[in-house]
Each structure stands twice: as C-alpha cells, then as structure tokens.
Write an enzyme that holds these catalytic residues in place. Structure first.
Site, short mmCIF file in Angstrom:
data_model
loop_
_atom_site.label_atom_id
_atom_site.label_comp_id
_atom_site.label_asym_id
_atom_site.label_seq_id
_atom_site.Cartn_x
_atom_site.Cartn_y
_atom_site.Cartn_z
N GLN A 221 0.77 -1.13 -0.18
CA GLN A 221 0.07 0.01 -0.06
C GLN A 221 0.91 1.44 -0.05
O GLN A 221 0.38 2.38 -0.29
CB GLN A 221 -1.04 -0.12 1.15
CG GLN A 221 -1.96 -1.09 1.05
CD GLN A 221 -3.21 -0.98 2.40
OE1 GLN A 221 -3.11 -1.92 2.92
NE2 GLN A 221 -3.64 0.19 2.54
N GLU B 47 -13.49 5.14 4.04
CA GLU B 47 -13.30 4.27 5.19
C GLU B 47 -14.38 4.81 6.13
O GLU B 47 -14.95 4.12 7.21
CB GLU B 47 -12.07 4.20 6.03
CG GLU B 47 -10.93 3.97 5.18
CD GLU B 47 -9.49 4.35 5.67
OE1 GLU B 47 -9.48 5.50 6.26
OE2 GLU B 47 -8.54 3.73 5.51
N ARG C 174 -9.48 -0.58 7.02
CA ARG C 174 -10.36 0.46 6.39
C ARG C 174 -10.86 1.37 7.52
O ARG C 174 -12.25 1.93 7.55
CB ARG C 174 -11.85 -0.35 5.78
CG ARG C 174 -12.16 0.56 4.78
CD ARG C 174 -13.43 -0.06 4.24
NE ARG C 174 -14.28 0.51 3.29
CZ ARG C 174 -14.49 -0.07 2.01
NH1 ARG C 174 -14.25 -1.33 1.94
NH2 ARG C 174 -14.59 0.55 0.83
N CYS C 175 -9.93 2.25 8.04
CA CYS C 175 -10.12 3.32 8.78
C CYS C 175 -8.82 3.96 9.12
O CYS C 175 -7.76 3.60 8.96
CB CYS C 175 -10.78 3.00 10.11
SG CYS C 175 -9.67 2.22 11.50
#
Lengths: 806, 288
Positions: free
Chosen positions: A237, A760, A384-385
């Site tokens: 990522q 997110e 996902r945050c």
C-alpha cells in the site's frame, strides 16, 4: 459558430471531470481477468519460499534441524534466525518503535509465528520440506487475556526487553507493558464528573478482527548481483516507504532498489506494514541471486499478518439532566499481541483515537491508553479506517446511546443537542484536533426525515408491547450512529513514518498532442485512482479524462509519496494533483496569451481552454496550447508542459455522516435481520459519485461483518480459532443487507478542491449503527450494553440472560 | 495448503474401483465430489497415497424408481437431486434439503454418496437419510451388502464402511403421497454447516399424526435419528404439550460440540427450535 461547434455543456461533459459518474477504467482489465497481480509474475528461474510455523503460542525453540528437509530434491535452503543474524536481520524494526522477530530467535510468541523459511524450486516441494523440518519446542505459560498482561505474576513475554523501563512512547510500568499514552485535561475532567448531574460508565470492547483482503500478502524479490540492484514486486500500500525501509535494513542504496506494486486485490490496512515474508524473500534472493516468490495462504494471512482492533475501552460520560454533555473520560486497554507492530504515524501509539469526542461539543475530556503484550499475532492495523478511528467512533457512539438510555432521552435527540454547531467550525476539540468543517444538524435531520425516524420509534414501541403480551417472538432495534472521521494523514507538524513526513505527491506531463501521463505517490488497491485522479486533472486543465493515463506503484517512476491507507489519498495526493494541474494551467495561460497576442491578464479559463475576456471567439484550447508548448513556446520560456507538486496538508479533513440501521431480531434463535440501512455521507466535494457509492457499499458490508460476527479468537492455550473462511465471517450477497445511500456536501475549507476522504467512513460509522441497533432492541428489557460481535448465539445468550426465553 | 504426493486413479467400473481399494487398503481413498477430502488433504490432515476418482464410473449415476424404493446412484450431484422431477414429486424433502447445502457451485460437484459416506456430522444428507429410513448399498470384494442409514454412523468420520468398500447407491422407501415434510436448518451464512438442523416427515389422519419420523443434523458426532420424539408425536394432534415433550426428547439425545457456531447449550436449544419449526411446516403441508 456553425452547428457542429460543441456547446459549453457538451465540452464540459466530454471532459468527464469532477462530479461525473465515470465508469472505472481499471475494471476493463479486472472484469476480464487481465489484472496483473504479484502471483501472476513468473520470472526466469524463480523459486518459492514458505514458512515453518509454530504450533505453540508461547514456547522456547530449543532446536531446529533441517537435515531431512534438505535431502528432498529441489530444496535449496532452509533459513533460520541464526542465518539472518549474519545479515543483521533476525529482528526488524516495527512502525511503532518496537522490534519484531523475522524468524523465531530462541522462542515463539504466538501460534503460527514464522520459525524457518524453506526455499525450494516449487511450492509443492517447499510444502513437503516444511513437514520435514524438525523443531523442538519447550512450552511456556500462555498469556491470552490482555487484562492479565500486567498481573504481577504474568509470564515474561519479551526477555529481549528485560530491564528496559523506557519504551518508544515513554515509561513502561510492567514487563508486558508497551506504552501509556495520555491526552486531555485530567483535572478539569475530574471536576466535570464531580459536578455532573448524571454519569455513565461502561467497558466497551471492540474485538479482534482482520482486514482479510481478497488477495493475501505476497512478494517477489529479485537480486541482480551483477548490477547490485534489488527489485521487489509486492502487495504494498506504501511502496516508497517499503523501499526506504528496505534500503535502511539491507544497506543497498535506495536508488538501487526498485519497488513495484502491481495491481493489488484489496488492502484495508493489511498491506501497509513490512512482514517476515518480505524480509525472508529478499534475503533469500540476495544470498542466492535468483528471484524468490513468497505468497501467503488464507490461514497464514488471517493468523499472522496484521489483526485489527482489540481495544477495550472503559468509557465514562458526565452530563447535565437536560442531556448536555460536560465531560468524557476513556481508558483503553490495547492488546497488541507479541510485538507492537501497529501501523500508525510514528508519534501516535494509539493512532488518532483522540477523535473519541466524536461529533459532540465536550468542554473537557481525558484519555489514556495502555498498550500490552499478549501471546497473539502482532498488528493493530487500521482496517479500512484512519488510525484507531473506528474504535473511537464505536466507543463514543455506543456511550452516547447508553447516556440517552440513562437520561430516558431519545438517542437521536441527545446527539442533536450536543452536536458541534455549524458556526463553531473550525472547531477545537477537547482532545486537541481542529475540525475543519461540518454541518451535523442538517445531515442528521435529513437522515431522520428520510428514514421516517419518529414513525419507526412508534412501530418499535408497539412491537415491544406485542412482545410483552406474548404475541410475537420478534423484537426491533433502531441503530443511530453519527460519526466524525479524521483522515488525510497528514500534516508534517504531527505526522511522520519513521521520520518521513506524511506528504504526498503528483507529477503531470502533458504530451505535445494534448494527452497526459500522470504519476502519484499513492497506490490504489481497488479504490479506483486511475479513474478519479484523471477526473481531477480533467477538470483542472481541460483535457478529457479519457486522454489521461494514471500510473502508480513504481518507485522508479512515481514521485515519492507515503501511499494509500487511512483515507489519505484524496485529502493529500488529491490536493497535490490539483496543485500540479494548476501549475500547468498557469503556464498554459502564458502560452495562450502569447498565441493570442494579448496579456495573460486579459484571458479567462473556460472549461477546456483560455479565451479573451469579452471575446470568447478568441480562444485557445488546451490541446492547441499543448502543441504550442513543444512547437513554439513564448520566447524566454522553457518548452514543455509538465509539473510536480508535493503537498503537505495544513490540517486533516473531517468527513462525517448519519447512519441508521433498522433490525428485526428473532429472540428464540438470536438471528438478526437488517430491514433497512440508510447511510448519509458528507465527504465534501464529490469527485465521482458512483465510486463513492461503491466505496460506501463495500465499507458497510465490512461493518456489517465486523459487528455481526467477524472475529479472530484464541482459546486459553493461545490456539487461534477460526482462521479460515469457514468461521471468519465474510458475508455473501445473500447475507448482506440492501444499502440506501445519501449525502450532503460540506467542502473542506483548506483542501484545494474541497474534498475529504470517504472510503473508510462506512466502516467507521457502520459498526456502531449495527451494534446500537442490537443494543437498542434489548434496552426495553433493561439491558445497557451487549458486547460485539453480535452473532446469533451471542444475541440468543443476551436474550436468555435477560430472561427473554421464559 | 498443498497436499502431499498421491497417485491418481480413475477407474471406469465399480469392480475396478473396489480392486484398487483392496490392493491399497488404508492408503487409498475414494474421491467423489471432493469438497471434504480435498481440503483435508490440503491441510495435510488426510494424506492418502492413492486417490480413486469415481467420476468415470457411469453406473454410479442416476435416479430411478424400483418397486417401493427410489434408488439414487452415489455419484449423483446435489444439483441433479434438485432438478430431478421424480424426486420433486415423490421425495420433495430431498430437493428442499439440497437447496440448503452450500452454494450452487458446490452443488454442481458435491454428490449424495460423498455427503453420506464421509461421516462428517456437519453434512445434511445423513440425518435426512435417517429420517427417510434409507439404506446404503456397499460394494466390496465379497459383493454387495446393505446397511440402514440409522445403523451406518459410528462416530465423526467413522462409519460401517470398510476401507475396501464403496458406497454405490442409496435406497429410499417412498413415503406415502400427501406426506408432510420439512428440513429446517439454522446456519450462519450461505455455505456454512448447520448450527443445528431438523428433518421431519409425517403423515396426518385428520387432526392426528399417523406417522412421524425425525432426525437431527450436526448436534452430535453422528447424525441423530430421534426415535423417541417421533414416537411421542405419533398419534398426537400436535398440541403444544406433546410438541414440548417431543422437543425435550429430541434435545435430550443431542451432544453437540461447542464451537464458533455457539456453545453446546445453544446448539441443543436450536435443534429444538428447528424441530418445532419443521413440525409446524410439515403439518401444514400434509394432506389430512
């Protein structure tokens, strides 16, 4: 003008710029199976690496014997910690300031920990060899419960830290203690509680789960011994950070390391960090000079590379009788597993958990987080945050419901009463953040009106009466969630990773014929950057998005950036893209002025070119200007048309949203059915509404999974339970509720295009909406808090404990 | 997640398959749909040296009526069970149960024979076969024998099937026309094994139960034929007191494992709830 001249609307539409529901260009290859993922790579002579893993959660490793394994034809090497010590890589630094074993160095700290790395000609041989590596273990007492980590007689998990009273984030108060992080005004908060009319206190736990992307973590390392150059293809990522870390660890100069992240099949935080598999593949390739591939299987992914959450939040709110909140106090016990490998910005051991005051105007607050070691896998990634923001949102949203119950107030009304007001922005929170913009009341009212909130409450009341009369075994819950996120890490004043400031970058080059290549420091894992980045450029410089190529993930060609996670791409790289594009437009204006023989101040921008003010017939399109930039630039001006921008954001962005969940629960089986789920998101300016909707659908599906059953658990022996898709809950289309999406638009005042992150938000806001719905359903039976996850048996258990089974 | 080495056999007749099993004994395993065996091999919890793929044996396919029985070849897939007009007419509970097994992709490959022969208590067909009082045709070196489904299961993965035997067909007595039936399965998601499930077949004579047969899935280490519960209900009018007694009798024979589907107590209670719901639906469907 003849009839063939396009209208302004047609010219605008042709750009497919910001606000357009442009179809995702990357899907053309993905939907045809033509994506190029790491495991698609086949380099000449490539071999495979795979791990011998520990069956024990806590044990001494007394002997590793690879004699039999090495006898299998095709087995090239078996690496152990002893071998890695030769290159000083038996341990590696973590992003959180701790160190982590790459291969078991004398002991193991969690089940499935990497013990030895087998390199073989193919995967089948490697797996056969793994069975033949003999490892002798001496079992040690296992520590699974984080609440027992700091007991006086708790086993010592990390003898390597013996005597170290100072950790990366201050003093350690016990041999299994990692850090204590405090923020806020303790005395003022204590005063608020002593003067409060009403207080609540609850231990709110957010269980351990896992991001579980479709594609697991993997890499191919290829060392060219002649050139002294290392190429690493991987599911990264943040490819640039991986290259910097690889250079620091391997001492290969950074310019001789090429890191390439090809297509990535989902990340959700799982692919930010560096894992033993990467290090071992790189070392094996450096030693052998042949390419080495390492690919995790699903069980390895779920049980070793990066869990998420595992926060245990003791939460207290002080309030007046009328519902006005006056103070917030939170203590978090954070279970980090065997090593602290949290992927947070370096100065933030608990991420941005201090967003825990949420959307509410708390005059004072105090927060403390204690991180502890247990015999579990390391990680603590932001699934996902933005860093620990899901935990914070769950904490405050659950606590506000508990307060509403205590005050006998409607939970939506309690939120409306305490929201930060539109005129308070930019708003200084009690725990140190400056919220950039928001209009919470408008969003909440729109959501309540759309879903018919008051009518649903009336229906719920009637159903409760029917239940009490024995006419039904079904109860109804309404989950309210109003979240404020903090995304876009981040300003260099408070965000860095291993000392590298968390800026991001864009480079845009306009070719002579008016098409564009652009490269960014971010890396899409499914977010659709190839589509949306082109839309920003299209609007900014008036070249159709279809003529703009977006490239990411190759550290040789892309400008340095910190990557994609924490919803930072649009807030940071999105701004860099707009600013680079504006540099190009500024130069284009000078070229156009030269071409039209007017002063640049006499020109105005109009969709896809410059025109003379008051004389729109005299215009030059961006295509014409691009040709001129290479063909006949103005005297004394450099030819060409390209720009680079590195953007250090002045602040984070603060997306928000109002989510409502309506749920029907079968008290006899514990089965919960989501009847409606409504999600209103405000992410400021919307670049591609279709992609936003897709992002929201995906995040809500994850939130549904997490709240309703997705977890990584351990038994008392430290055996990881359910690390396969048999038990780890990934909802299918059958279980997934229907999503209703909506929006308001409150642009970010400091972002060049007013955009905030959104990918997110649905995970952050969705989990409390589901959990509050379950909790809300049982409130009338006297329940205040039921811990997640809310799978059927736990709901049944809660109903039973409340006497609902007669 | 890579199996160890094995030799692959693809016989074209039952006799040939049995001969391979005989010559390799414990080292050989027959392969039907493979949905249980292949994952076990990938986890190296099973490591057969010889895999005997039955897909090439035409005699193991097909659904036919023979006297009072319906005979289903072991290699008949769940998808074929679902689409059989004969079963839909005579044994609709098989279609209903098949539709609750896993997902369409798996049902295209998964077979009835594999489902009943493997001895996995999570499988749905074994309890259903007990409910229907089916028998299994086993072919071995000494010829064929039949074993009742209610006698076949000994413990998890242990059955009456000998290592050199092959389960070739399932024989099911056809229940009377107009019978009521239901298979109620509680599961966490599509594709999951049952938290608990109940199969019911009954016939009604006016308001009273003429005949009733009940079996339970995944609440013990074998499927459970609930004979006592069936007996309690036979002759009753399905009044709430009798149902309560039958449910208690069914719950009493369960001995589920505590796992991620829930603790043992929950799974026992869910067996009871599934039975209640199956009884209600079966009674609604029965001709009076």
């Amino acid at each position: 003008m003849n009839d063939m001249t396009p209208t302004r609307e047609q010219r605008e539409a042709a750009l497919e710029g910001m606000g357009c529901k442009r179809k995702r260009v990357e899907d053309v290859r993905f939907t045809q199976g033509k994506g190029q993922y790491v495991d698609d790579l086949k380099l000449p002579g490539m071999v495979f690496g795979d791990f011998v893993r520990s069956p024990y959660a806590h044990a001494k490793v007394t002997k590793i014997d690879a004699t039999e394994a090495l006898k299998i034809p095709g087995v090239i090497a078996v690496l152990t910690a002893e071998d890695l010590k030769g290159v000083n890589l038996a341990w590696m630094p973590t992003l959180a300031g701790d160190v982590q074993m790459v291969l078991a160095d004398g002991k193991v700290l969690y089940q499935n920990q990497e013990v030895a790395f087998v390199v073989a000609e193919d995967r089948y041989i490697a797996d056969d060899a793994i069975q033949l590596v003999e490892v002798e273990y001496e079992e040690l007492p296992v520590l699974v419960d984080p609440f027992q980590s700091m007991a006086p007689d708790a086993p010592v998990l990390r003898p390597d830290l013996e005597g170290k009273t100072e950790g990366a984030h201050g003093p350690r108060k016990h041999h299994n203690h990692i850090f204590n992080w405090g923020v806020g005004d303790k005395d003022e908060t204590a005063k608020a509680f002593s003067e409060a009319d009403v207080t609540i206190k609850e231990l709110i736990s957010y269980h351990r789960t896992h991001p579980s992307p479709l594609e697991t973590c993997q890499c191919v390392a290829s060392m060219d011994k002649v050139k002294g150059e290392l190429t690493v293809y991987g599911t990264f990522q943040a490819p640039h950070v991986i290259r910097t870390v690889a250079s620091l660890l391997s001492t290969i100069p950074e310019h001789k390391i090429h890191v390439i992240a090809p297509d990535i099949g989902g990340g959700f935080g799982n692919k930010v960090g560096a894992y033993p598999g990467y290090i071992c593949a790189i070392v094996a390739s450096i030693v052998t000079g042949i390419p080495v591939k390492w690919v995790e299987d699903r069980m390895e992914n779920l049980s070793t590379t990066s869990f998420a959450r595992d926060y245990h939040m003791t939460t207290e709110i002080a309030a007046k009788n009328d519902g006005t909140v006056t103070g917030l106090k939170v203590h978090v016990l954070a279970d980090h597993g065997g090593f602290d490998a949290c992927a947070d910005p370096s100065k933030w051991p608990a991420g941005f958990f201090n967003i825990v005051t949420g959307s509410y105007d708390f005059p004072t607050a105090h927060l403390e987080v204690d991180g502890v070691y247990t015999n579990k896998a390391p990680g603590g990634v932001a699934y996902r945050c933005s860093f620990r923001v899901t935990e914070a949102a769950y904490c405050i949203e659950r606590a506000m419901d508990i307060l509403a119950q205590k005050l006998d107030m409607d939970p939506a009304d309690l939120r409306l009463k305490n929201f930060v007001k539109p005129e308070q922005f930019p708003y200084q929170s009690a725990l140190g953040w400056e919220y950039d913009s928001g209009d919470y009341h408008t969003a909440m009212h729109k959501a309540m009106d759309t879903i018919g909130y008051r009518e649903l409450r009336a229906e719920q009341k009637a159903k409760q009466e029917a239940f009490k009369r024995g006419e039904t075994r079904e109860i109804m819950g309404i989950g309210v969630s109003f979240f404020t996120e903090i995304v876009g890490a981040g300003p260099s004043k408070n965000c860095d990773i291993l000392g590298v400031a968390m800026f991001d970058s864009a480079e845009i080059r306009v070719h002579p014929t008016g098409s564009v290549i652009s490269r960014m420091g971010t890396k899409s894992q499914g977010q659709g950057h190839e589509t949306t980045w082109a839309q920003i450029i299209a609007t900014e410089i008036g070249i159709p998005a279809a003529d703009i190529m977006v490239e990411e993930g190759n550290t040789d060609t892309a400008p340095y950036g910190l990557g994609t996670y924490g919803s930072r791409s649009t807030p940071v790289a999105g701004a860099a893209i707009a600013l680079a594009a504006r540099k190009i437009r500024n130069k284009a204006q000078m070229i156009a002025a030269h071409m039209l023989e007017v002063s640049e101040y006499d020109l105005e921008w109009d969709i896809d070119g410059f025109q003379v003010k008051g004389n729109p017939q005299a215009r030059k399109s961006m295509k014409e200007i691009a040709w001129a930039a290479y063909h006949a630039p103005p005297p004394n001006m450099e030819p060409g048309l390209e720009a680079v921008s590195y953007y250090d954001p002045p602040n984070m962005t603060y997306p928000f949203g109002a989510y409502f969940c309506v749920m029907d629960i079968d008290v006899d089986t514990g089965v919960a059915k989501t009847r409606r789920f409504y999600a209103l998101d405000d992410c400021g300016t919307r670049i591609n509404p279709m992609i936003i909707e897709g992002q929201v659908h995906g995040g809500l599906t994850e939130a549904f999974a997490i709240a309703m059953g997705q977890e990584i658990t351990y038994d008392e022996m430290g055996n990881v339970m359910g690390a396969s898709f048999m038990d780890f809950f990934i909802p299918t289309a059958v279980e997934t509720p229907h999503w209703e999406t909506d929006h308001t638009v409150t642009p970010s005042p400091h972002h060049p295009i007013g955009a905030k992150g959104v990918g997110e938000s649905p995970n952050v806001g969705g989990v409390p909406a589901f959990s509050n719905a379950v909790n809300d359903a049982f409130q009338f039976m006297g329940s205040t808090h039921i811990q997640m996850p809310h799978d059927a048996w736990r709901i049944w258990q809660a109903a039973k404990d409340l006497g609902a089974h007669g | 997640m890579i199996p160890g080495e094995f030799t692959y056999h693809r016989p074209s007749s039952v006799a040939e398959a049995v001969a391979i099993l005989v010559s390799h004994g414990d080292e050989a395993r027959p392969l039907s749909g493979g949905h249980s065996l292949i994952p076990m091999m990938k986890l190296r919890m099973a490591a057969p040296e010889h895999l005997v793929d039955l897909a090439g044996i035409a005699d193991l396919k097909g659904i036919s009526e023979s006297g009072d029985n319906i005979v289903i070849g072991a290699m008949t897939t769940q998808n074929e069970l679902i689409n059989s007009a004969l079963l839909t007419e005579k044994l609709p509970i098989i279609r209903e149960t098949s539709l609750l097994i896993a997902d369409p992709q798996i049902r295209y490959v998964g077979t009835l024979g594999g489902n009943v022969a493997n001895g996995d208590p999570g499988n749905d067909m074994p309890a259903l076969m007990q409910c229907l009082n089916a028998s299994y045709v086993l072919a071995g070196p000494d010829g064929e024998r039949e074993v009742a489904a209610r006698e076949f299961y000994e413990a998890a993965y242990f059955t009456a099937l000998a290592p050199e035997e092959l389960l070739t067909a399932v024989k099911i007595p056809v229940p009377p026309a107009g019978h009521g039936f239901a298979y109620e399965k509680l599961k966490r998601k599509v594709g999951d094994y049952a938290t608990a499930a109940a199969a019911v077949v009954l016939t009604m004579n006016g308001s009273s139960v003429d005949f009733c047969s009940i079996a339970l899935t995944n609440v013990s280490d074998t499927p459970l034929y609930a004979g006592d519960a069936s007996a309690i209900l036979t002759g009753s009018t399905l009044d709430s007191d009798t149902i309560k007694r039958a449910v208690a009798a069914a719950e009493a024979i369960t001995d589920p494992a505590s796992d991620a589907r829930g603790p043992a107590e929950y799974r026992t209670k869910m067996a009871g709830i599934m039975l209640q719901r199956a009884l209600t639906r079966a009674a609604e469907r029965a001709n009076r």
